[in-house]
Scaffold this motif. Structure first.
Motif, mmCIF file in Angstrom:
data_model
loop_
_atom_site.group_PDB
_atom_site.id
_atom_site.type_symbol
_atom_site.label_atom_id
_atom_site.label_comp_id
_atom_site.label_asym_id
_atom_site.label_seq_id
_atom_site.Cartn_x
_atom_site.Cartn_y
_atom_site.Cartn_z
ATOM 1 N N GLY A 1 21.278 -62.553 -98.533
ATOM 2 C CA GLY A 1 21.509 -62.951 -99.811
ATOM 3 C C GLY A 1 22.811 -62.438 -100.274
ATOM 4 O O GLY A 1 23.452 -61.742 -99.717
ATOM 5 N N PRO A 2 23.102 -62.856 -101.856
ATOM 6 C CA PRO A 2 24.315 -62.498 -102.203
ATOM 7 C C PRO A 2 24.380 -61.223 -103.037
ATOM 8 O O PRO A 2 25.612 -60.902 -103.603
ATOM 9 N N THR A 3 23.191 -60.362 -103.113
ATOM 10 C CA THR A 3 23.438 -59.314 -104.033
ATOM 11 C C THR A 3 23.732 -57.840 -103.203
ATOM 12 O O THR A 3 23.506 -57.892 -101.913
ATOM 13 N N HIS A 4 23.875 -56.702 -103.728
ATOM 14 C CA HIS A 4 24.312 -55.506 -103.295
ATOM 15 C C HIS A 4 23.475 -54.900 -102.572
ATOM 16 O O HIS A 4 23.823 -54.239 -101.546
ATOM 17 N N ASP A 5 21.995 -55.445 -102.469
ATOM 18 C CA ASP A 5 21.196 -54.883 -101.264
ATOM 19 C C ASP A 5 20.846 -55.618 -100.315
ATOM 20 O O ASP A 5 20.079 -55.257 -99.583
ATOM 21 N N ASP A 6 21.638 -56.878 -100.253
ATOM 22 C CA ASP A 6 21.861 -57.627 -98.978
ATOM 23 C C ASP A 6 22.847 -57.144 -98.112
ATOM 24 O O ASP A 6 23.924 -57.478 -98.179
ATOM 25 N N PHE B 1 17.729 -50.857 -107.466
ATOM 26 C CA PHE B 1 17.898 -52.235 -107.947
ATOM 27 C C PHE B 1 17.876 -53.172 -107.095
ATOM 28 O O PHE B 1 18.600 -53.004 -106.063
ATOM 29 N N ALA B 2 17.108 -54.001 -107.169
ATOM 30 C CA ALA B 2 16.748 -54.945 -106.238
ATOM 31 C C ALA B 2 16.567 -56.267 -106.823
ATOM 32 O O ALA B 2 16.336 -56.544 -107.834
ATOM 33 N N SER B 3 16.948 -57.445 -105.873
ATOM 34 C CA SER B 3 16.784 -58.779 -106.349
ATOM 35 C C SER B 3 15.965 -59.465 -105.217
ATOM 36 O O SER B 3 16.336 -59.622 -103.960
ATOM 37 N N ALA C 1 24.356 -61.725 -109.323
ATOM 38 C CA ALA C 1 24.393 -60.515 -108.469
ATOM 39 C C ALA C 1 25.724 -59.522 -109.054
ATOM 40 O O ALA C 1 25.666 -58.388 -108.925
ATOM 41 N N GLY C 2 26.675 -60.175 -109.558
ATOM 42 C CA GLY C 2 27.910 -59.266 -110.063
ATOM 43 C C GLY C 2 27.419 -58.183 -111.296
ATOM 44 O O GLY C 2 27.353 -57.077 -111.066
ATOM 45 N N ASN D 1 30.923 -67.860 -106.462
ATOM 46 C CA ASN D 1 31.677 -66.777 -107.097
ATOM 47 C C ASN D 1 31.523 -65.782 -105.871
ATOM 48 O O ASN D 1 31.160 -66.000 -104.698
ATOM 49 N N GLU E 1 20.179 -65.884 -107.449
ATOM 50 C CA GLU E 1 20.410 -64.592 -107.383
ATOM 51 C C GLU E 1 22.036 -64.442 -107.466
ATOM 52 O O GLU E 1 22.417 -63.354 -107.989
ATOM 53 N N GLY E 2 22.623 -65.304 -106.765
ATOM 54 C CA GLY E 2 24.112 -65.612 -106.683
ATOM 55 C C GLY E 2 24.851 -65.161 -108.094
ATOM 56 O O GLY E 2 25.854 -65.137 -108.479
ATOM 57 N N SER F 1 18.983 -74.360 -98.429
ATOM 58 C CA SER F 1 20.132 -73.672 -99.492
ATOM 59 C C SER F 1 21.222 -73.264 -98.921
ATOM 60 O O SER F 1 22.114 -72.425 -99.401
ATOM 61 N N PHE G 1 15.528 -72.402 -107.038
ATOM 62 C CA PHE G 1 15.652 -71.172 -106.566
ATOM 63 C C PHE G 1 15.397 -70.204 -108.126
ATOM 64 O O PHE G 1 16.006 -70.763 -109.048
ATOM 65 N N LEU H 1 24.340 -57.589 -111.898
ATOM 66 C CA LEU H 1 23.411 -56.476 -111.553
ATOM 67 C C LEU H 1 23.926 -55.550 -110.639
ATOM 68 O O LEU H 1 23.412 -54.494 -110.875
ATOM 69 N N ALA H 2 24.998 -55.702 -110.097
ATOM 70 C CA ALA H 2 25.822 -54.565 -109.168
ATOM 71 C C ALA H 2 26.417 -53.669 -110.153
ATOM 72 O O ALA H 2 26.166 -52.253 -109.891
ATOM 73 N N ALA I 1 29.989 -62.965 -105.476
ATOM 74 C CA ALA I 1 28.669 -62.811 -104.781
ATOM 75 C C ALA I 1 28.104 -63.517 -103.721
ATOM 76 O O ALA I 1 27.869 -63.099 -102.637
ATOM 77 N N ARG I 2 28.458 -64.879 -104.063
ATOM 78 C CA ARG I 2 27.915 -65.902 -103.273
ATOM 79 C C ARG I 2 28.688 -65.992 -101.973
ATOM 80 O O ARG I 2 28.327 -66.185 -100.903
#
Lengths: 240, 240
Positions: B73-78, A202-204, A187-188, B114, A183-184, B135, A213, A190-191, B116-117
């Motif tokens: 995790g790395p996404t906006h919902d984390d 929006f979810a991941s 993520a960019g 990046n 997801e890393g 991970s 992964f 996606l946001a 996000a990560r």
């Protein structure tokens, strides 16, 4: 457009000890999502009078609907009905219609309605019975709280009779993109897509499959056209 | 003899929508039971800053240990790390040691660290990292709260490194009698045996197998001799 909200209260030492995996929460969650009701909170508490009452009072004041699972059988540790009555401040006693359901069931099956089984006819004052087509002992609804059994087959049967009586909202639709990438990496973009569609969520969800992964990207909303547009944008942004 | 108490906070819309079945709670419950720590409460909340903070502050004040699962995790919902920092009232930023772990991992796997990560290196001030052998992105402990990943394989790995650091109590032992009879038939004798052994706990778990109801009777306690005596009494009282 707002959707009604709901909470789940799971009652049972067997969940907290790890002996039993709770699957009733997912059963309820799937059913509510399909009906347009948002499950907003779940709590699991032990078979203790005060813990049940405190959690129930917190949840029933904050949500449109509350569902409970567990603790309505015949044994000494089945104290949910008494705890619910106390939380609402109403009396509880054996009720004639509930007793008649149990008598019919045990007569049919050649068994005896003994004192322990008769406990399952204890219903708080003002409650409406919830039918139990599996084993007869009823659940009940009191105010905005539906009190149901813990055994999954019975929980499902009770839920099936309660759900049609609840006012729902617009069904929540979803679209999923499954990616074989972490997801890393996405993520960019996606946001960015999420920011352009504030009415959608929006979810991941990362997963591990065959040691690698991957990621499920999920868009949720109740407008099918908006959902389709966002899905196309997201697909273009994250797929090679 | 008292045992330490614990609570679990599961963070994730995917559990509340029914998309994902939470199994981390059972993983934690089994591990804590074996270690002599009582899991007393579980809450599931959505990926929302205020909901996470309110639940966390309620739980960490009432229990010796709190464990969280999800949202790191790395996404906006984390948003778990930020919500935990806010709940404790401490600042949060990318930390050098966490960043180094991620750099090493992504360099090894030929990928890019990046923006996000890099979010996964945001650690609240004063926290201790929890190793992630799967991970690399670490969890962390702050006060009595252990913040761990939602992906079950990662949650399990993090838990394995946290558990040995926690003081446990006397392990909780149990004895189970499986009966091919409904619990209503044995509730009376069960309650009588339970009254004679106030230091032990007695529970009854109904199940449905091949269309018939059966019952598991479980006695729990930390004194093996008392447990054996109670089991013998219960066996004599409920088996034909």
């Amino acid at each position: 457009m707002t959707r009604p909200t709901a909470a789940m209260l799971v009652i049972g030492d067997e969940i907290l000890s790890g002996r039993t995996l709770d699957t009733n929460t997912r059963t309820l969650a799937e059913a509510l999502t399909a009906r347009g009701i948002d499950l907003r909170e779940v709590r699991v508490v032990p078979d203790e009078h005060d813990a049940i009452g405190a959690a129930l009072n917190a949840l029933r004041k904050s949500h449109d609907h509350v569902f409970t699972s567990g603790g309505i059988g015949p044994t000494h540790d089945d104290i949910t009905a008494d705890a619910v009555a106390a939380a609402f401040g109403v009396p509880i006693d054996v009720r004639a219609d509930a007793r008649a359901l149990l008598e019919a069931h045990y007569t049919r099956s050649g068994q005896v309605l003994n004192a322990a089984r008769l406990r399952m006819a204890r219903i708080p004052e003002g409650a409406v019975l919830i039918e139990n087509p599996v084993s007869s002992a009823p659940g009940f609804r009191l105010g905005n709280v539906s009190v149901m059994a813990g055994v999954p087959a019975v929980f499902q049967a009770m839920l099936a009779s309660v759900l049609p009586t609840l006012a729902g909202g617009a069904p929540l639709l979803s679209a999923t993109l499954r990616l074989e990438r972490g997801e890393g990496e996405v993520a960019g973009p996606l946001a960015e897509v999420a920011m352009r569609h504030p009415a959608l969520s929006f979810a991941s969800y990362p997963f591990v499959a065959e040691g690698r992964f991957g990621t499920n990207l999920v868009i949720r909303g109740s407008d099918p056209d908006a959902l389709a547009r966002a899905e196309a944008e997201l697909r273009a942004a994250v797929l090679p």
